[in-house]
Scaffold this motif. Structure first.
Motif, PDB file in Angstrom:
ATOM      1  N   PHE A 194       0.832  -1.206   0.000  1.00  0.00           N
ATOM      2  CA  PHE A 194       0.000   0.000   0.000  1.00  0.00           C
ATOM      3  C   PHE A 194       0.866   1.255   0.000  1.00  0.00           C
ATOM      4  N   ASN A 200      -7.182   5.395  -2.380  1.00  0.00           N
ATOM      5  CA  ASN A 200      -8.533   5.598  -2.908  1.00  0.00           C
ATOM      6  C   ASN A 200      -9.437   5.703  -1.685  1.00  0.00           C
ATOM      7  N   GLY A 252     -12.492  -0.670  -4.927  1.00  0.00           N
ATOM      8  CA  GLY A 252     -11.046  -0.478  -4.896  1.00  0.00           C
ATOM      9  C   GLY A 252     -10.614   0.431  -3.766  1.00  0.00           C
ATOM     10  N   ASN A 254      -9.233   1.742  -0.309  1.00  0.00           N
ATOM     11  CA  ASN A 254      -8.295   1.265   0.710  1.00  0.00           C
ATOM     12  C   ASN A 254      -8.259   2.161   1.943  1.00  0.00           C
ATOM     13  N   GLN A 644     -10.533  -1.049  -8.815  1.00  0.00           N
ATOM     14  CA  GLN A 644      -9.726  -2.230  -8.529  1.00  0.00           C
ATOM     15  C   GLN A 644      -8.421  -2.212  -9.322  1.00  0.00           C
ATOM     16  N   GLN A 647      -6.178   0.032  -7.396  1.00  0.00           N
ATOM     17  CA  GLN A 647      -5.711  -0.595  -6.163  1.00  0.00           C
ATOM     18  C   GLN A 647      -4.629  -1.639  -6.434  1.00  0.00           C
TER      19      GLN A 647
END
Length: 693
Positions: A194, A200, A252, A254, A644, A647
Motif C-alpha cells: 500500500f 482511494n 477499490g 483502501n 480495482q 488498487q
C-alpha cells in the motif's frame, strides 16, 4: 465542514484553465461557478450578503480593468486573458440576472422582479476539441514500457494481446468511453504494498449513508420536520457502514473517511438565510463533547467492530477531526445544561427541543427569546475557551486564525492560559472529559481527539479548517496521534504504517505549501473538480493536469494531493450535467489521477442532489441510493473495474508518469518499480454499437 448560512461553491483555478467564460460567485468561505453565455442571461438566487464575483475565460483584446465599482443595470468592463474580480453587496434576497456581452466584453447585473422557477440547473457540455473513435481495432503504441512478446490484458474488455514492435492492437470495450487499461497478464504473486499516494479514499457522511439501527434515529429528542427533511437526521449509523464494507471494498477503496462521529449539539438552529428548515448537526461538524460518540451514530462497540472489519478487508479508517470550533448553542443544550439565558414564551413546550415556529415566524425566531447580553453566558464554554460575540468573551478577529466561521464558537487554540472544562461538559453523562492541571485549550482538544486513536487503532485523520488554527497545534496533534497509534499497536500486537494526516485548506490546489511542514501528509486538492468538466468531455484534456501533478510528486517527496470530483462543501458532479456518460468519464479522469483520490459516497452511482431550500450545500448530502437502475448499475461496474485496477497498481497514483505519443488519441505509462501499466484513450466514441463487447 458545513455552516448555518447559504453557501455557494467551487473554487477558482487559474484563468488559463477555462475554455469558455466562467463566473464564480463566492462568500468568504465558499463559492460556486457558472458558465457565462451571450445567448441568454444567467439567473442566480442570492441572499443578503457580501460576495466576490470572479470572471475568467474572456478571450480577445480589451483594456485591463483594475478598480471598478459594481453598479446594477450598468455594464461592467471585463478583462481579457486575466481574471476580473469585483466585490458586490446584495441587500435584498432574490434572483439576479447576469448578462454577458461577448462583443463588448461586459457584464450587466440586474435584479429580477420575480423569483426564478425551481427548475434544476443543467450545465451545457464543455466545447472541447477531441479525437473521435468510430469503432473497430486501434493500435496503441507502448514506447519501451514492455518488451516485445509480453502478454497484456485490457482490464475493461478482458482482451489479451501480445506486444509486437512496441505496440498492441485491440478494440476498446463497449461502454468504456474509448478507454483501454493495459496490465501484464501474469502479475506478481506478491500483493502490491500500500502507498498513500495511490490511496482511494471513500468519504462517508454517516447519517446519509445507510441506516442499520432505527432505534437511535431520534436520539436526544431530535425530531423530523415532516417536510423535506433538509437538515434533520436521516438515521445513518456506524452499523450501516459496517453492513456496506464489502460494497465499499468492491470500489477499490483502501481507506474510509468517516464524517465526525463525536457527540453533536443536541438541538437545531435555523437553516438557510431564511430559516426555512430546522438544521441539526447531522453532518458532524458542530461538536458538543469530543470524547463521546453521538447516539445517533452508534456506540463504541460499533466503532470497534467497524475498525476491525475494515482492517480485515485491507481498508484503513480515517476520522474527521475538528479543532477550530465547537457547535452552536441550541435550545436543547441550553435547557439540558441549565444555561439561564433563555426567556421562554408562555406557549413554549416543556422540552424546548420541541419548539416550532408559529405563523409568521421562521426557524430563526427562537433567537428572539434568547438574551445574548446576559452575563450567564459565562456558564457555557466561557471566555477562556472560545471567541464569540457574547458578554465577557473575546471578540472574533478578522484574520484566518481569529475569525468566527459562520458564527461558530472559535476555540482559542493559541492561548497558553490554563483552563478548566465547563461544568456542563464535566457533568455530561458518559463523558471522558477530566479536568487536568495546567492544560490549555489546545492540550484538551489534542487529548480528546487522540484518545480515539489510542483506544481504537484509528489509522489517520482528515483535519477540518486547517488554515484557521496555528501550525504548531497541528504538529502537536500529529505527534500525539502517532504516539497513540504506536501504543495501541503495542497493546494489541499489531504493526503497520505511520499515522497519516490529511488536511482541508480551503482553496488549496496541487502544490507543496508550508502546511506540509506542520505534520500533514496530504492536502485536499480543490483544483481537480474544476478540471473534471473538460476531462469528462474528452479524456485527452487531462494530459496537462496529469503531467503537472506527476512532476510535482516527483520533485517533492513529501507532497501528496487528494483530488476529488464531488464533496459535501462543493458540488455533486452528477448535478452539473445530469449525464451518466459524463459521470463515467469523470470517474476515469479521477481514478487515473496521480496522487491520492477521494470518492464522495454515491459518486459511483450518480447520486442525485437532494432538497436544499436556500442552502445549496444541503442538497449535496442526499441519501445514498441503494436501488440502482440499469444506467447506475453500468456506471457502478465501470467504477469498480477502474477502482480495482488502481488498487492493484500503486504505479497509477504513486508512479512515474510518461506520455506516449499516438497517431490518434492519448496514452501514458505509469511505472513504480516492477509495477507498470499503460492507459490509452482512442477518442470519444461516436457510436456504442461500434465498440467490442
Amino acid at each position: 465542514m458545513k455552516f448555518n448560512k447559504i453557501s455557494l461553491v467551487l473554487l477558482l483555478a487559474s484563468p488559463s484553465l477555462f475554455a469558455s467564460p466562467n463566473l464564480t460567485i463566492s462568500t468568504s468561505t465558499n463559492s460556486r461557478d457558472f458558465p457565462l453565455s451571450s445567448e441568454s442571461p444567467l439567473v442566480v438566487p442570492l441572499t443578503k450578503a457580501s460576495y466576490t464575483l470572479k470572471v475568467t475565460g474572456i478571450e480577445g483584446n480589451c483594456i485591463a480593468q483594475t478598480e471598478q465599482k459594481v453598479k446594477f443595470n450598468q455594464p461592467l468592463s471585463l478583462n481579457c486573458a486575466s481574471m476580473t474580480e469585483l466585490p458586490i453587496k446584495i441587500r435584498f434576497n432574490g434572483d439576479y440576472a447576469f448578462t454577458f456581452d461577448a462583443d463588448n466584453k461586459t457584464l450587466l447585473i440586474k435584479r429580477q422582479p420575480k423569483k426564478s422557477t425551481k427548475k434544476a440547473f443543467k450545465r451545457p457540455l464543455p466545447q472541447v476539441q477531441c479525437d473521435s473513435y468510430d469503432g473497430g481495432e486501434v493500435t496503441v503504441h507502448l514506447a519501451d514500457t514492455y518488451k516485445d512478446g509480453t502478454q497484456l490484458k485490457d482490464k475493461l474488455s478482458g482482451q489479451v494481446v501480445t506486444v509486437t514492435k512496441q505496440q498492441v492492437i485491440l478494440t476498446p470495450a463497449v461502454n468504456s468511453g474509448g478507454l483501454i487499461l493495459l496490465e501484464p497478464l501474469h502479475k506478481p504473486v506478491k500483493e502490491a504494498e500500500f502507498n498513500w499516494r495511490n490511496a482511494n479514499i471513500y468519504f462517508v457522511m454517516i447519517d446519509r449513508f445507510n441506516n442499520a439501527d432505527t432505534s437511535n434515529d431520534n436520539s436526544y429528542g431530535r425530531r423530523k420536520d415532516g417536510k423535506d427533511e433538509i437538515g434533520t437526521f436521516h438515521g445513518g449509523d456506524l452499523k450501516g457502514v459496517i453492513e456496506k464494507l464489502d460494497y465499499i471494498k468492491s470500489l477499490g477503496t483502501n481507506a474510509i473517511w468517516l464524517s465526525p462521529i463525536v457527540e453533536q449539539v443536541q438541538g437545531f438552529v435555523g437553516g438557510g438565510n431564511a430559516g426555512s428548515f430546522p438544521f441539526y448537526s447531522y453532518h458532524g461538524y458542530w461538536a458538543r463533547d469530543f470524547t463521546k460518540i453521538d447516539n445517533n451514530f452508534g456506540n463504541e462497540d460499533d466503532l470497534k467492530r467497524l475498525v476491525e472489519e475494515a482492517h480485515k478487508r485491507g481498508i484503513k479508517v480515517l476520522l474527521d477531526v475538528v479543532i477550530n470550533h465547537s457547535g452552536y448553542a441550541t435550545l436543547a443544550d441550553l435547557q439540558g445544561d441549565d444555561i439561564p439565558v433563555v426567556n421562554p414564551s408562555s406557549d413554549w413546550p416543556a422540552q424546548w427541543s420541541d419548539w416550532q415556529p408559529s405563523t409568521g415566524q421562521s426557524w430563526h425566531s427562537f433567537n428572539d427569546n434568547i438574551d445574548y447580553n446576559n452575563v450567564e453566558w459565562s456558564r457555557w464554554w466561557g471566555g477562556d475557551w472560545v471567541r464569540t460575540g457574547l458578554p465577557n468573551y473575546p471578540k472574533p478577529g478578522t484574520n484566518d486564525r481569529t475569525l468566527s466561521l459562520a458564527g461558530l464558537p472559535d476555540f482559542i487554540t493559541e492561548s497558553s492560559k490554563s483552563v478548566t472544562p465547563p461544568e456542563w461538559l464535566l457533568n455530561n453523562p458518559g463523558t471522558r472529559v477530566i479536568s487536568r492541571d495546567n492544560y490549555t485549550v489546545a492540550d484538551y482538544l489534542i487529548e480528546w481527539q487522540t484518545d480515539w486513536v489510542r483506544r481504537f487503532g484509528i489509522d489517520g485523520y482528515r483535519v477540518d479548517t486547517v488554515k484557521h488554527v496555528s501550525g504548531d497545534v497541528w504538529t502537536r496533534l500529529k505527534q500525539a496521534a502517532t504516539t497513540s497509534l504506536d501504543d495501541w499497536r503495542e497493546e494489541n500486537g499489531k504493526t503497520g504504517q505511520p499515522f497519516w494526516m490529511m488536511g482541508e485548506v480551503w482553496g488549496h490546489s496541487a502544490y507543496r505549501s508550508p502546511y506540509y511542514d506542520d505534520g500533514f501528509d496530504a492536502l485536499i486538492n480543490f483544483d481537480m473538480q474544476k478540471k473534471m468538466d473538460q476531462g469528462a468531455s474528452c479524456f485527452s484534456q487531462m494530459a496537462d493536469t496529469y503531467q503537472s501533478y506527476a512532476d510535482t510528486l516527483k520533485q517533492e517527496p513529501d507532497f501528496n494531493p487528494v483530488s476529488y470530483m464531488s464533496s459535501h462543501d462543493t458540488e455533486l458532479f452528477f448535478g452539473r450535467f445530469k449525464s451518466f456518460e459524463m459521470q463515467r468519464n469523470a470517474a476515469s479522469a479521477l481514478l487515473l489521477s496521480p496522487g491520492a483520490i477521494q470518492v464522495y459516497y454515491g459518486d459511483e452511482v450518480a447520486r442525485n442532489i437532494g432538497p436544499y431550500g436556500d442552502d445549496f450545500h444541503q442538497g449535496t448530502r442526499s441519501d445514498m441510493n441503494w436501488s440502482l437502475d440499469a444506467n447506475r448499475q453500468q456506471l457502478l461496474k465501470h467504477w469498480q473495474i477502474l477502482g480495482q485496477f488502481r488498487q492493484e497498481h500503486p504505479a497509477i497514483g504513486a508512479g512515474e508518469h510518461h506520455e506516449i505519443k499516438q497517431q490518434k488519441g492519448y496514452a501514458f505509462s505509469r511505472t513504480l518499480g516492477a509495477d507498470r501499466v499503460v492507459v490509452a484513450f482512442a477518442g470519444n466514441v461516436t457510436s456504442a454499437d461500434n465498440t467490442s463487447k
